[in-house]
Design a protein around this motif. Structure first.
Motif, short mmCIF file in Angstrom:
data_model
loop_
_atom_site.label_atom_id
_atom_site.label_comp_id
_atom_site.label_asym_id
_atom_site.label_seq_id
_atom_site.Cartn_x
_atom_site.Cartn_y
_atom_site.Cartn_z
N MET A 160 0.81 -1.22 0.00
CA MET A 160 0.00 0.00 0.00
C MET A 160 0.84 1.27 0.00
SD MET A 160 -3.35 -1.01 2.30
CE MET A 160 -2.52 -1.78 3.70
N GLY A 161 1.92 1.24 -0.78
CA GLY A 161 2.76 2.42 -0.91
C GLY A 161 2.06 3.51 -1.70
N ARG A 162 2.42 4.74 -1.44
CA ARG A 162 1.81 5.88 -2.12
C ARG A 162 2.76 6.55 -3.10
NH1 ARG A 162 -3.85 6.48 -1.18
NH2 ARG A 162 -4.29 5.63 0.90
N ASN A 163 4.04 6.62 -2.75
CA ASN A 163 5.01 7.25 -3.64
C ASN A 163 6.42 6.84 -3.23
OD1 ASN A 163 5.85 9.13 -1.47
ND2 ASN A 163 3.81 10.01 -1.81
N SER A 164 7.40 7.33 -3.98
CA SER A 164 8.78 6.91 -3.75
C SER A 164 9.34 7.39 -2.41
CB SER A 164 9.68 7.39 -4.89
OG SER A 164 9.61 8.80 -5.01
N SER A 165 8.71 8.39 -1.78
CA SER A 165 9.20 8.86 -0.48
C SER A 165 8.98 7.82 0.61
CB SER A 165 8.50 10.18 -0.09
OG SER A 165 7.12 9.96 0.14
N ASN A 166 8.18 6.80 0.32
CA ASN A 166 7.95 5.74 1.30
C ASN A 166 9.22 4.96 1.62
OD1 ASN A 166 4.71 4.92 -0.18
ND2 ASN A 166 5.24 6.46 1.34
N THR A 167 10.24 5.15 0.80
CA THR A 167 11.53 4.50 1.03
C THR A 167 12.04 4.76 2.44
OG1 THR A 167 12.13 4.75 -1.30
CG2 THR A 167 13.93 4.41 0.25
N GLU A 168 11.81 5.96 2.94
CA GLU A 168 12.34 6.35 4.24
C GLU A 168 11.88 5.40 5.35
OE1 GLU A 168 12.13 10.05 7.45
OE2 GLU A 168 11.28 10.29 5.44
N MET A 169 10.61 5.01 5.32
CA MET A 169 10.08 4.12 6.34
C MET A 169 10.78 2.76 6.30
SD MET A 169 7.95 5.57 8.30
CE MET A 169 6.96 7.05 8.38
N GLY A 170 11.01 2.28 5.08
CA GLY A 170 11.70 1.00 4.94
C GLY A 170 13.12 1.05 5.46
N VAL A 171 13.81 2.14 5.19
CA VAL A 171 15.19 2.31 5.65
C VAL A 171 15.24 2.40 7.18
CG1 VAL A 171 17.19 3.86 5.64
CG2 VAL A 171 15.96 3.36 3.51
N ARG A 172 14.25 3.06 7.76
CA ARG A 172 14.20 3.16 9.23
C ARG A 172 14.14 1.78 9.87
NH1 ARG A 172 10.18 7.95 11.44
NH2 ARG A 172 11.02 9.68 10.23
N LEU A 173 13.25 0.94 9.35
CA LEU A 173 13.12 -0.41 9.91
C LEU A 173 14.40 -1.19 9.72
CD1 LEU A 173 11.39 -2.62 11.19
CD2 LEU A 173 10.58 -3.22 8.90
N GLN A 174 14.99 -1.10 8.55
CA GLN A 174 16.22 -1.82 8.25
C GLN A 174 17.33 -1.42 9.21
OE1 GLN A 174 17.92 -1.07 4.33
NE2 GLN A 174 18.08 -3.28 4.03
N SER A 175 17.48 -0.12 9.46
CA SER A 175 18.52 0.39 10.34
C SER A 175 18.29 -0.03 11.79
CB SER A 175 18.57 1.92 10.25
OG SER A 175 19.50 2.45 11.16
N LEU A 176 17.03 0.05 12.22
CA LEU A 176 16.68 -0.31 13.60
C LEU A 176 16.96 -1.78 13.87
CD1 LEU A 176 15.44 1.00 16.15
CD2 LEU A 176 13.18 0.31 15.30
N VAL A 177 16.57 -2.62 12.93
CA VAL A 177 16.76 -4.07 13.08
C VAL A 177 18.24 -4.43 13.08
CG1 VAL A 177 16.44 -6.27 11.89
CG2 VAL A 177 14.50 -4.73 12.19
#
Length: 333
Positions: free
Chosen positions: A227-244
């Motif tokens: 359910m992505g809306r646009n390319s700025s959604n990348t930031e959320m994915g990177v946050r999770l990746q970094s946190l994990v």
């Protein structure tokens, strides 16, 4: 032996069942023999997405010993190469199965004859969900581009790693008490990374912390942003990746991005998978690359899909570049 793909979400409403269904249909379309299992014991509803009636024996019958042969639960879907095991929420308490029943289900699942066994797990971090998730070392977590989804997915993965480490040690091992203490310390406001926790275990039991740390390095969950809306959604994915990576000491592998598409809800209302009801929709077009990555991974081994973990930003960019290219082709006509 079947490739097992557990699919989970840190919370409800992320589209886990939609993706489980559509990925199964798309895998089956590649002439793969697929069995889709509804393991959302508290709210089994996959049968509706496949246009099936909930009138055949499901997992509730197996849990309550009405049926003792798991293969007898496998039913046809009317879609070539795709079969289904219903969750069957007709039986109260199915979500609270005991450990030994759960282990029996796991053993029986591994005996099923198919190429891919897809498990649509319930939402949350209950032990039953997690134990099914760690049947494979590269299960799939569904997230959406919302901070609540990212945080819930992180909490889920934290519970997964804790459970994974906990079950590496026998019941009387001092390591289990150290892991329990780490949970208590977290409740008191002190949170340590799993590398630090395993270091404490290694001090108490030389070699045991290092051994499990090496096992953790083989654990590589995969992520699909839905359910992505646009390319700025990348930031959320990177946050999770970094946190994990920082806290849990494991790498996440992003294998797909699917856009928000009203065709999905329309397909659900029609009781049909979106890839069949609306094959030209943006959502349907986003599924083949994910299926390709799943097929490339093959068995639940330790190899990544590429020489290095694929960057989430590249996956999102690839999707929108393809959409732009398709639009240009349409404009030329």
């Amino acid at each position: 032996m079947a490739v097992i793909i557990p699919i989970a979400g840190g919370k409800g409403g992320v589209g886990k069942s939609v993706l489980s269904t559509n990925l199964s249909v798309s895998l089956a379309a590649r002439c793969q023999n697929v069995i889709l299992c509804d393991f959302d014991f508290g709210g089994a509803n996959l049968h509706t997405m496949l246009g099936l009636k909930n009138n055949q024996n499901g997992l509730g019958h197996f849990i309550n010993k009405i049926e003792t042969d798991m293969s007898a639960l496998v039913q046809a879907t009317g879609i070539p190469n795709l079969h289904f095991i219903a969750g069957d929420c007709l039986f109260p308490g199915a979500a609270n199965i005991d450990f030994f029943t759960k282990q029996k289900i796991i053993r029986e699942l591994t005996k099923l004859q198919c190429d891919y066994l897809i498990l649509d797990l319930g939402a949350g971090s209950a032990h039953n969900i997690i134990d099914f998730f760690i049947m494979a070392n590269n299960g799939v977590v569904i997230i959406t581009p919302e901070i609540t989804s990212v945080l819930n997915s992180y909490s889920f993965l934290k519970s997964v790693i804790y459970r994974f480490c906990y079950r590496q040690y026998n019941p009387k091992s001092p390591a289990r008490q150290i892991l329990k203490n780490s949970i208590l310390q977290r409740l008191e406001g002190r949170e340590y990374s799993f590398e630090q926790i395993l270091s404490v275990i290694d001090d108490a039991m030389p070699g045991e912390g290092k051994r499990v740390y090496e096992e953790m390095s083989k654990f590589k969950p995969r992520v699909i942003m839905n359910m992505g809306r646009n390319s700025s959604n990348t930031e959320m994915g990177v946050r999770l990746q970094s946190l994990v990576k920082h806290k849990l000491c494991i790498d996440l592998e992003y294998i797909g991005y699917t856009p928000y598409d009203e065709a999905v809800q329309a397909a659900i209302a029609q009781r049909k998978p979106a890839v069949l009801a609306y094959p030209n929709s943006m959502f349907a077009q986003s599924i083949p690359p994910i299926v390709q990555r799943i097929c490339m991974a093959g068995a639940n081994n330790l190899t990544t899909l590429h020489d290095a973990p694929e960057d989430f930003a590249d996956i999102v960019k690839e999707f929108y570049d393809k959409q732009a290219e398709n639009q240009k082709k349409l404009n030329r006509r």
